[in-house]
Write a protein that holds these residues in place. Structure first.
Motif, PDB file in Angstrom:
ATOM      1  N   ASP A  65       5.891  46.291  83.973  1.00 12.78           N
ATOM      2  CA  ASP A  65       6.160  46.786  85.322  1.00 12.78           C
ATOM      3  C   ASP A  65       7.195  47.899  85.189  1.00 12.78           C
ATOM      4  O   ASP A  65       7.856  48.004  84.147  1.00 12.78           O
ATOM      5  CB  ASP A  65       6.742  45.631  86.162  1.00 12.78           C
ATOM      6  CG  ASP A  65       6.567  45.839  87.657  1.00 12.78           C
ATOM      7  OD1 ASP A  65       6.183  46.946  88.068  1.00 12.78           O
ATOM      8  OD2 ASP A  65       6.822  44.878  88.408  1.00 12.78           O
ATOM      9  N   LEU A  66       7.343  48.699  86.216  1.00 12.82           N
ATOM     10  CA  LEU A  66       8.472  49.621  86.235  1.00 12.82           C
ATOM     11  C   LEU A  66       9.717  48.832  86.646  1.00 12.82           C
ATOM     12  O   LEU A  66       9.602  47.729  87.188  1.00 12.82           O
ATOM     13  CB  LEU A  66       8.223  50.746  87.242  1.00 12.82           C
ATOM     14  CG  LEU A  66       7.255  51.855  86.803  1.00 12.82           C
ATOM     15  CD1 LEU A  66       6.900  52.742  87.989  1.00 12.82           C
ATOM     16  CD2 LEU A  66       7.871  52.694  85.683  1.00 12.82           C
ATOM     17  N   PRO A  86       9.105  45.402  90.660  1.00 17.72           N
ATOM     18  CA  PRO A  86       8.540  45.151  91.996  1.00 17.72           C
ATOM     19  C   PRO A  86       7.242  44.343  91.998  1.00 17.72           C
ATOM     20  O   PRO A  86       7.041  43.537  92.895  1.00 17.72           O
ATOM     21  CB  PRO A  86       8.300  46.545  92.564  1.00 17.72           C
ATOM     22  CG  PRO A  86       8.920  47.492  91.629  1.00 17.72           C
ATOM     23  CD  PRO A  86       9.164  46.826  90.339  1.00 17.72           C
ATOM     24  N   ASN A  87       6.361  44.561  90.993  1.00 15.61           N
ATOM     25  CA  ASN A  87       5.094  43.824  91.008  1.00 15.61           C
ATOM     26  C   ASN A  87       5.274  42.379  90.579  1.00 15.61           C
ATOM     27  O   ASN A  87       4.589  41.483  91.064  1.00 15.61           O
ATOM     28  CB  ASN A  87       4.071  44.512  90.113  1.00 15.61           C
ATOM     29  CG  ASN A  87       3.598  45.787  90.761  1.00 15.61           C
ATOM     30  OD1 ASN A  87       3.073  45.754  91.869  1.00 15.61           O
ATOM     31  ND2 ASN A  87       3.834  46.908  90.111  1.00 15.61           N
ATOM     32  N   LEU A  88       6.198  42.172  89.658  1.00 18.74           N
ATOM     33  CA  LEU A  88       6.456  40.802  89.191  1.00 18.74           C
ATOM     34  C   LEU A  88       7.452  40.102  90.111  1.00 18.74           C
ATOM     35  O   LEU A  88       7.712  38.912  89.974  1.00 18.74           O
ATOM     36  CB  LEU A  88       6.995  40.827  87.757  1.00 18.74           C
ATOM     37  CG  LEU A  88       6.044  41.450  86.738  1.00 18.74           C
ATOM     38  CD1 LEU A  88       6.731  41.640  85.399  1.00 18.74           C
ATOM     39  CD2 LEU A  88       4.813  40.568  86.572  1.00 18.74           C
ATOM     40  N   ASN A  89       8.026  40.864  91.029  1.00 16.20           N
ATOM     41  CA  ASN A  89       9.047  40.353  91.940  1.00 16.20           C
ATOM     42  C   ASN A  89      10.166  39.644  91.170  1.00 16.20           C
ATOM     43  O   ASN A  89      10.586  38.546  91.512  1.00 16.20           O
ATOM     44  CB  ASN A  89       8.400  39.413  92.962  1.00 16.20           C
ATOM     45  CG  ASN A  89       9.232  39.342  94.222  1.00 16.20           C
ATOM     46  OD1 ASN A  89      10.013  40.257  94.510  1.00 16.20           O
ATOM     47  ND2 ASN A  89       9.099  38.247  94.955  1.00 16.20           N
ATOM     48  N   PRO A  92      13.366  43.529  79.876  1.00 11.26           N
ATOM     49  CA  PRO A  92      12.286  42.609  80.266  1.00 11.26           C
ATOM     50  C   PRO A  92      10.990  43.320  80.658  1.00 11.26           C
ATOM     51  O   PRO A  92       9.934  42.699  80.686  1.00 11.26           O
ATOM     52  CB  PRO A  92      12.870  41.870  81.487  1.00 11.26           C
ATOM     53  CG  PRO A  92      14.331  42.080  81.427  1.00 11.26           C
ATOM     54  CD  PRO A  92      14.546  43.387  80.738  1.00 11.26           C
ATOM     55  N   SER A  93      11.054  44.622  80.942  1.00 15.14           N
ATOM     56  CA  SER A  93       9.845  45.332  81.385  1.00 15.14           C
ATOM     57  C   SER A  93       9.015  45.854  80.212  1.00 15.14           C
ATOM     58  O   SER A  93       7.885  46.287  80.397  1.00 15.14           O
ATOM     59  CB  SER A  93      10.245  46.512  82.276  1.00 15.14           C
ATOM     60  OG  SER A  93      10.830  47.530  81.500  1.00 15.14           O
ATOM     61  N   VAL A  94       9.582  45.819  79.008  1.00 17.18           N
ATOM     62  CA  VAL A  94       8.908  46.423  77.851  1.00 17.18           C
ATOM     63  C   VAL A  94       8.291  45.333  76.973  1.00 17.18           C
ATOM     64  O   VAL A  94       8.926  44.303  76.726  1.00 17.18           O
ATOM     65  CB  VAL A  94       9.928  47.257  77.021  1.00 17.18           C
ATOM     66  CG1 VAL A  94       9.266  47.848  75.781  1.00 17.18           C
ATOM     67  CG2 VAL A  94      10.530  48.357  77.881  1.00 17.18           C
TER      68      VAL A  94
END
Ligand code: ADP
Length: 245
Positions: A155-156, A191-194, A109-111
């Motif tokens: 996001d990471l 972490p940024n997208l929670n 989901p982060s890519v």
């Protein structure tokens, strides 16, 4: 492992390795450690030592596995034969097949996979030494390696587990606590997208304990995220210095 000790956590709330309930193991993160991979990272999370190499985005082999509308992310989690006390068979185990899938699903989901139709990236996770919580440490390092490969990300992803030993909910279980304790809850977070990208539970917890464990794991993830960013910054500060020389 020898016999189960009477207590995994004492009356003062100190664990067998000297940590408090909500304390992480010591962490060390390094980015750009392999010359031949497009991106790489190394993590020491307690006694875990894990190396991740990433290749791509590149043409998919075999071609029939490619997708016309998106990039395919492949992941291989592998434990070195010397990573545990009894030599581990080098052949892929069911556990490694499962963890490869779980780690892939936590990272995907982060890519921005739709930016590279028909392409693929390969994420190779080599566990050099294992001491509980390797899936989480692998996710934390793999996300850094993907970023190091320059692959566009939302996001990471950072991961950490919480669980229960004796009657106490604790953060970041090591191998003995994982095996002798009551439950283990690995969590991966953007972490940024929670947003949580992995949530598993092994063992039994009451609903309130489960909530405490998730809250604790998320807090742990946020602390590791600060170190993740620092590791990326260190890599690029070094590159900048080299360019300026
Ligand atoms: P995780 O490492 O994500 O916690 P598990 O809960 O499956 O995954 O494993 C817990 C720990 O058990 C590992 O980190 C490792 O220390 C140990 N372990 C896993 N596989 C083996 C094995 N084949 N032999 C000895 N120890 C192992």
């Amino acid at each position: 492992m020898s016999e189960k000790p009477e207590k995994l956590i004492d009356k003062k709330g100190v664990r067998l390795d000297g940590r408090k309930a909500n304390e992480l193991r010591p962490l060390k993160l390094q980015v750009g450690v392999l010359g031949n991979a497009d991106g790489s990272a190394y993590i020491e999370h307690g006694k875990n030592k894990i190396l991740v190499g990433v290749f791509g985005p590149r043409e998919m082999h075999p071609k029939h596995l490619s997708q016309p509308d998106r990039m395919v992310l492949r992941c291989r989690y592998h434990m070195a034969p010397f990573s545990v006390q009894e030599r581990k068979s080098p052949a892929p185990s069911r556990r490694e097949v499962e963890l490869s899938k779980v780690i892939r699903e936590a990272l995907e989901p982060s890519v921005f996979v739709d930016l590279y139709p028909r392409a693929g990236i390969d994420v190779y996770v080599e566990v050099l030494q294992a001491d509980g919580g390797t899936r989480c440490a692998a996710i934390t390092a793999a996300s850094l390696a993907i970023a190091d490969a320059g692959i566009p990300m939302r996001d990471l992803v950072v991961a950490c587990a919480a669980g229960k030993i004796d009657d106490t909910v604790v953060l970041d279980l090591y191998d003995a606590e994982d095996k002798l304790g009551a439950a283990d809850v690995p969590v991966a977070l953007m972490p940024n997208l929670n947003a949580v990208t992995l949530l598993q539970m092994d063992g039994i917890l009451a609903p309130e304990e489960f909530e405490t464990a998730i809250t604790m794991a998320v807090e742990g993830c946020k602390k590791i995220y600060v170190m993740q960013k620092e590791a990326l910054r260190t890599k690029y500060m070094t590159v900048k210095e080299e360019v300026e020389e």
